[in-house]
Motif scaffolding. Structure first.
Motif, mmCIF file in Angstrom:
data_model
loop_
_atom_site.group_PDB
_atom_site.id
_atom_site.type_symbol
_atom_site.label_atom_id
_atom_site.label_comp_id
_atom_site.label_asym_id
_atom_site.label_seq_id
_atom_site.Cartn_x
_atom_site.Cartn_y
_atom_site.Cartn_z
ATOM 1 N N ILE A 6 -7.645 30.258 20.467
ATOM 2 C CA ILE A 6 -6.326 30.437 21.084
ATOM 3 C C ILE A 6 -6.166 29.484 22.261
ATOM 4 O O ILE A 6 -5.143 28.815 22.401
ATOM 5 N N GLU A 7 -7.187 29.404 23.102
ATOM 6 C CA GLU A 7 -7.122 28.518 24.276
ATOM 7 C C GLU A 7 -6.895 27.065 23.872
ATOM 8 O O GLU A 7 -6.202 26.326 24.560
ATOM 9 N N SER A 8 -7.462 26.659 22.732
ATOM 10 C CA SER A 8 -7.306 25.271 22.293
ATOM 11 C C SER A 8 -5.889 24.973 21.812
ATOM 12 O O SER A 8 -5.485 23.811 21.743
ATOM 13 N N LEU A 9 -5.115 26.005 21.476
ATOM 14 C CA LEU A 9 -3.755 25.813 20.981
ATOM 15 C C LEU A 9 -2.713 25.770 22.097
ATOM 16 O O LEU A 9 -1.618 25.242 21.909
ATOM 17 N N ILE A 10 -3.047 26.301 23.250
ATOM 18 C CA ILE A 10 -2.096 26.351 24.359
ATOM 19 C C ILE A 10 -1.612 24.959 24.773
ATOM 20 O O ILE A 10 -0.403 24.752 24.950
ATOM 21 N N PRO A 11 -2.491 23.954 24.908
ATOM 22 C CA PRO A 11 -1.987 22.617 25.270
ATOM 23 C C PRO A 11 -0.992 22.053 24.252
ATOM 24 O O PRO A 11 -0.043 21.369 24.630
ATOM 25 N N LEU A 12 -1.196 22.367 22.971
ATOM 26 C CA LEU A 12 -0.266 21.881 21.942
ATOM 27 C C LEU A 12 1.117 22.491 22.147
ATOM 28 O O LEU A 12 2.136 21.791 22.059
ATOM 29 N N LEU A 13 1.179 23.776 22.447
ATOM 30 C CA LEU A 13 2.461 24.423 22.703
ATOM 31 C C LEU A 13 3.133 23.807 23.924
ATOM 32 O O LEU A 13 4.326 23.501 23.898
ATOM 33 N N LYS A 14 2.362 23.607 24.982
ATOM 34 C CA LYS A 14 2.920 23.029 26.204
ATOM 35 C C LYS A 14 3.375 21.588 25.988
ATOM 36 O O LYS A 14 4.415 21.170 26.505
ATOM 37 N N GLU A 15 2.613 20.841 25.200
ATOM 38 C CA GLU A 15 2.954 19.452 24.893
ATOM 39 C C GLU A 15 4.307 19.359 24.190
ATOM 40 O O GLU A 15 5.049 18.399 24.373
ATOM 41 N N LYS A 16 4.637 20.363 23.394
ATOM 42 C CA LYS A 16 5.903 20.409 22.658
ATOM 43 C C LYS A 16 6.999 21.100 23.478
ATOM 44 O O LYS A 16 8.053 21.433 22.946
ATOM 45 N N ASN A 17 6.718 21.319 24.762
ATOM 46 C CA ASN A 17 7.659 21.984 25.677
ATOM 47 C C ASN A 17 8.039 23.387 25.208
ATOM 48 O O ASN A 17 9.182 23.812 25.331
ATOM 49 N N LEU A 18 7.064 24.087 24.657
ATOM 50 C CA LEU A 18 7.269 25.459 24.207
ATOM 51 C C LEU A 18 6.590 26.410 25.184
ATOM 52 O O LEU A 18 5.498 26.123 25.676
ATOM 53 N N ARG A 19 7.247 27.515 25.437
ATOM 54 C CA ARG A 19 6.665 28.500 26.340
ATOM 55 C C ARG A 19 5.482 29.194 25.674
ATOM 56 O O ARG A 19 5.499 29.484 24.481
ATOM 57 N N VAL A 20 4.464 29.451 26.446
ATOM 58 C CA VAL A 20 3.303 30.197 25.970
ATOM 59 C C VAL A 20 3.563 31.661 26.337
ATOM 60 O O VAL A 20 3.205 32.111 27.408
ATOM 61 N N THR A 21 4.220 32.366 25.414
ATOM 62 C CA THR A 21 4.617 33.746 25.683
ATOM 63 C C THR A 21 3.537 34.713 25.202
ATOM 64 O O THR A 21 2.755 34.392 24.298
ATOM 65 N N PRO A 22 3.519 35.909 25.785
ATOM 66 C CA PRO A 22 2.558 36.913 25.301
ATOM 67 C C PRO A 22 2.753 37.222 23.820
ATOM 68 O O PRO A 22 1.784 37.462 23.092
ATOM 69 N N GLN A 23 4.025 37.205 23.351
ATOM 70 C CA GLN A 23 4.289 37.478 21.944
ATOM 71 C C GLN A 23 3.658 36.406 21.055
ATOM 72 O O GLN A 23 3.048 36.720 20.027
ATOM 73 N N ARG A 24 3.795 35.141 21.426
ATOM 74 C CA ARG A 24 3.206 34.059 20.629
ATOM 75 C C ARG A 24 1.688 34.183 20.583
ATOM 76 O O ARG A 24 1.081 34.019 19.528
ATOM 77 N N ILE A 25 1.102 34.466 21.725
ATOM 78 C CA ILE A 25 -0.357 34.621 21.777
ATOM 79 C C ILE A 25 -0.786 35.811 20.930
ATOM 80 O O ILE A 25 -1.767 35.740 20.175
ATOM 81 N N GLN A 26 -0.035 36.905 21.000
ATOM 82 C CA GLN A 26 -0.398 38.108 20.242
ATOM 83 C C GLN A 26 -0.252 37.874 18.733
ATOM 84 O O GLN A 26 -1.080 38.332 17.945
ATOM 85 N N ILE A 27 0.786 37.152 18.316
ATOM 86 C CA ILE A 27 0.972 36.859 16.891
ATOM 87 C C ILE A 27 -0.180 35.989 16.388
ATOM 88 O O ILE A 27 -0.771 36.265 15.337
ATOM 89 N N LEU A 28 -0.518 34.943 17.130
ATOM 90 C CA LEU A 28 -1.639 34.081 16.731
ATOM 91 C C LEU A 28 -2.953 34.845 16.710
ATOM 92 O O LEU A 28 -3.743 34.713 15.774
ATOM 93 N N THR A 29 -3.184 35.635 17.742
ATOM 94 C CA THR A 29 -4.422 36.419 17.825
ATOM 95 C C THR A 29 -4.538 37.372 16.643
ATOM 96 O O THR A 29 -5.596 37.477 16.018
ATOM 97 N N THR A 30 -3.446 38.032 16.307
ATOM 98 C CA THR A 30 -3.453 38.972 15.193
ATOM 99 C C THR A 30 -3.710 38.252 13.878
ATOM 100 O O THR A 30 -4.516 38.705 13.057
ATOM 101 N N LEU A 31 -3.046 37.115 13.681
ATOM 102 C CA LEU A 31 -3.257 36.345 12.454
ATOM 103 C C LEU A 31 -4.722 35.919 12.317
ATOM 104 O O LEU A 31 -5.324 36.067 11.255
ATOM 105 N N ILE A 32 -5.314 35.429 13.399
ATOM 106 C CA ILE A 32 -6.719 35.009 13.372
ATOM 107 C C ILE A 32 -7.627 36.216 13.121
ATOM 108 O O ILE A 32 -8.548 36.153 12.310
#
Length: 139
Positions: A6-32
């Motif tokens: 998850i931590e490795s994906l945060i820079p990609l989201l920020k690079e694309k000017n996307l907010r790193v929201t708790p919902q996004r993190i929770q969806i990714l975490t659940t999928l993994i």
């Protein structure tokens, strides 16, 4: 869940000017954590406080960013996977279950297709269809 994934994906989201929201993190975490090929509905069952529309929108975004794969085969519902390795799939024609096939990447097919067609080939998919063990046992 591997927190480093998850931590490795945060820079990609920020690079694309996307907010790193708790919902996004929770969806990714659940999928993994599900470690398979869940539908958006399967994910929502695990995190019912997030609307199905939010889950679909974020899964679509993650696919566009190349973070996850969408598997649009089986019973008509797209399934999703977090995978950092190339692999293939076998799909049950009865229930839609999907299993991974780890097989050496078939890059020679890409080269052959490029040579035959003149296309610049950069990707391929392979699906094998059949009946899973559970469906065979059901009859």
């Amino acid at each position: 869940m591997n927190k480093d994934q998850i931590e490795s994906l945060i820079p990609l989201l920020k690079e694309k000017n996307l907010r790193v929201t708790p919902q996004r993190i929770q969806i990714l975490t659940t999928l993994i954590d599900m470690n398979g090929h869940p539908t958006a509905e399967d994910i929502q069952k695990r995190i019912p406080i997030i609307s199905l529309a939010t889950i679909y929108n974020n899964l679509k975004l993650f696919v566009e960013l190349g973070i996850i794969n969408e598997l649009p085969y089986g019973n008509g519902l797209s399934r999703f996977e977090f995978s950092q390795s190339n692999h293939y799939h076998v799909i049950c024609k009865s229930c839609g279950k999907i299993a991974d096939i780890n097989y050496p990447e078939l890059t020679e097919i890409e080269e052959m297709v490029a040579n035959l067609t003149g296309f610049s080939v950069n990707n391929h998919n392979m699906e094998v269809y059949g009946k899973c063990q559970e469906c065979i046992e059901k009859g």
